[in-house]
Scaffold this motif. Structure first.
Motif, PDB file in Angstrom:
ATOM      1  N   LEU A   1       0.917  -1.256  -0.206  1.00  0.00           N
ATOM      2  CA  LEU A   1      -0.009  -0.023   0.059  1.00  0.00           C
ATOM      3  C   LEU A   1       0.921   1.259   0.136  1.00  0.00           C
ATOM      4  O   LEU A   1       0.641   2.150  -0.674  1.00  0.00           O
ATOM      5  N   ARG A   2       2.086   1.115   0.700  1.00  0.00           N
ATOM      6  CA  ARG A   2       2.996   2.402   0.805  1.00  0.00           C
ATOM      7  C   ARG A   2       3.372   2.645  -0.509  1.00  0.00           C
ATOM      8  O   ARG A   2       3.598   3.568  -0.946  1.00  0.00           O
ATOM      9  N   THR A   3       3.959   1.607  -1.252  1.00  0.00           N
ATOM     10  CA  THR A   3       4.629   1.725  -2.425  1.00  0.00           C
ATOM     11  C   THR A   3       3.556   2.194  -3.556  1.00  0.00           C
ATOM     12  O   THR A   3       4.044   2.786  -4.387  1.00  0.00           O
ATOM     13  N   ALA A   4       2.285   1.715  -3.433  1.00  0.00           N
ATOM     14  CA  ALA A   4       1.407   2.206  -4.375  1.00  0.00           C
ATOM     15  C   ALA A   4       1.062   3.443  -4.399  1.00  0.00           C
ATOM     16  O   ALA A   4       1.107   4.256  -5.240  1.00  0.00           O
ATOM     17  N   ILE A   5       1.095   4.112  -3.205  1.00  0.00           N
ATOM     18  CA  ILE A   5       0.762   5.581  -2.830  1.00  0.00           C
ATOM     19  C   ILE A   5       2.045   6.375  -3.447  1.00  0.00           C
ATOM     20  O   ILE A   5       1.946   7.523  -3.868  1.00  0.00           O
ATOM     21  N   ASP A   6       3.170   5.905  -3.218  1.00  0.00           N
ATOM     22  CA  ASP A   6       4.276   6.629  -3.490  1.00  0.00           C
ATOM     23  C   ASP A   6       4.482   6.792  -4.906  1.00  0.00           C
ATOM     24  O   ASP A   6       4.835   7.513  -5.340  1.00  0.00           O
TER      25      ASP A   6
END
Length: 234
Positions: A11-16
């Motif tokens: 999720l963090r990587t997708a938002i980034d």
């Protein structure tokens, strides 16, 4: 890596990936676009909230990710397929939406301060030149073919000598920019014509000193609607 940690990392990587592309300026903008609670998303990413099976699947559905995306071990930024409400592929190539003021004063797209651009949109075709930009239609001069809120895609790398009669163009005179159809008479005289026959003045001369901003090569209308496709010119 356990499944909960994997979901949080993905999720963090997708938002980034979405913010790095320029599509969203911040985590808050990402959450606002998908109608997510920023506090809840922050808790999920930081490991302070419950991130079970149902929560993961619901989140994937809401932001348009493939089912099971958050559970994949592979690099999510390389596999992201959808990140908008229209289930459109994410692309690193985004084109700026300029204001009519910017179009009226710019000498080139490169001269525009892109840090002041607040809206970016993906190209409408893979062959759209990188230098293209969007303008949002205002007014009724080209109604009903183009209505206020439509987006027109402009190719600024077209010379005046390349234009033909009936091309849709954006020109500027001083600090004013306008969107009209070009009419070229047999004697070479050029006019700008509003597509709306009731708009006055309907035809104006392509005045001396007027400069071509670019050729309209495509357009789209948000939330539905369509118009006949015109021949694309690079």
């Amino acid at each position: 890596m356990d499944i909960i940690t994997l979901r949080r990392r993905n999720l963090r990587t997708a938002i980034d990936a979405a913010t790095a592309s320029g599509r969203f300026k911040s985590d808050a903008a990402f959450c606002e676009h998908f109608d997510l609670n920023p506090s809840h998303i922050s808790q999920l990413v930081k490991g302070h909230g419950s991130f079970g099976e149902r929560a993961a699947r619901n989140l994937e559905k809401k932001i348009g990710l493939d089912v099971g995306f958050l559970d994949k071990e592979a690099n999510p930024s390389a596999e992201m397929a959808r990140l908008d409400n229209n289930v459109a592929p994410v692309t690193s190539k985004l084109l700026p939406v300029l204001s009519w003021v910017q179009a009226g004063v710019m000498s080139s797209v490169e001269a525009v301060d892109l840090s002041e651009v607040t809206e970016w949109l993906p190209p409408l075709s893979s062959d759209d030149p990188d230098e293209c930009f969007y303008l949002r239609v205002v007014g009724i001069s080209n109604f009903p073919t183009y209505i206020e809120g439509d987006y027109i895609l402009i190719n600024p790398k077209i010379c005046t000598s390349e234009l033909i009669s009936s091309d849709l163009i954006v020109v500027r005179h001083g600090t004013d920019a306008t969107f009209k159809k070009l009419v070229i008479e047999t004697d070479g005289r050029k006019y700008l014509q509003a597509l709306n026959p009731n708009f006055q003045p309907n035809i104006i001369e392509f005045e001396e000193g007027a400069e071509l901003v670019g050729l309209v090569i495509d357009a789209f209308r948000p939330l539905g609607g369509s118009r006949p496709k015109r021949d694309r010119r690079s």
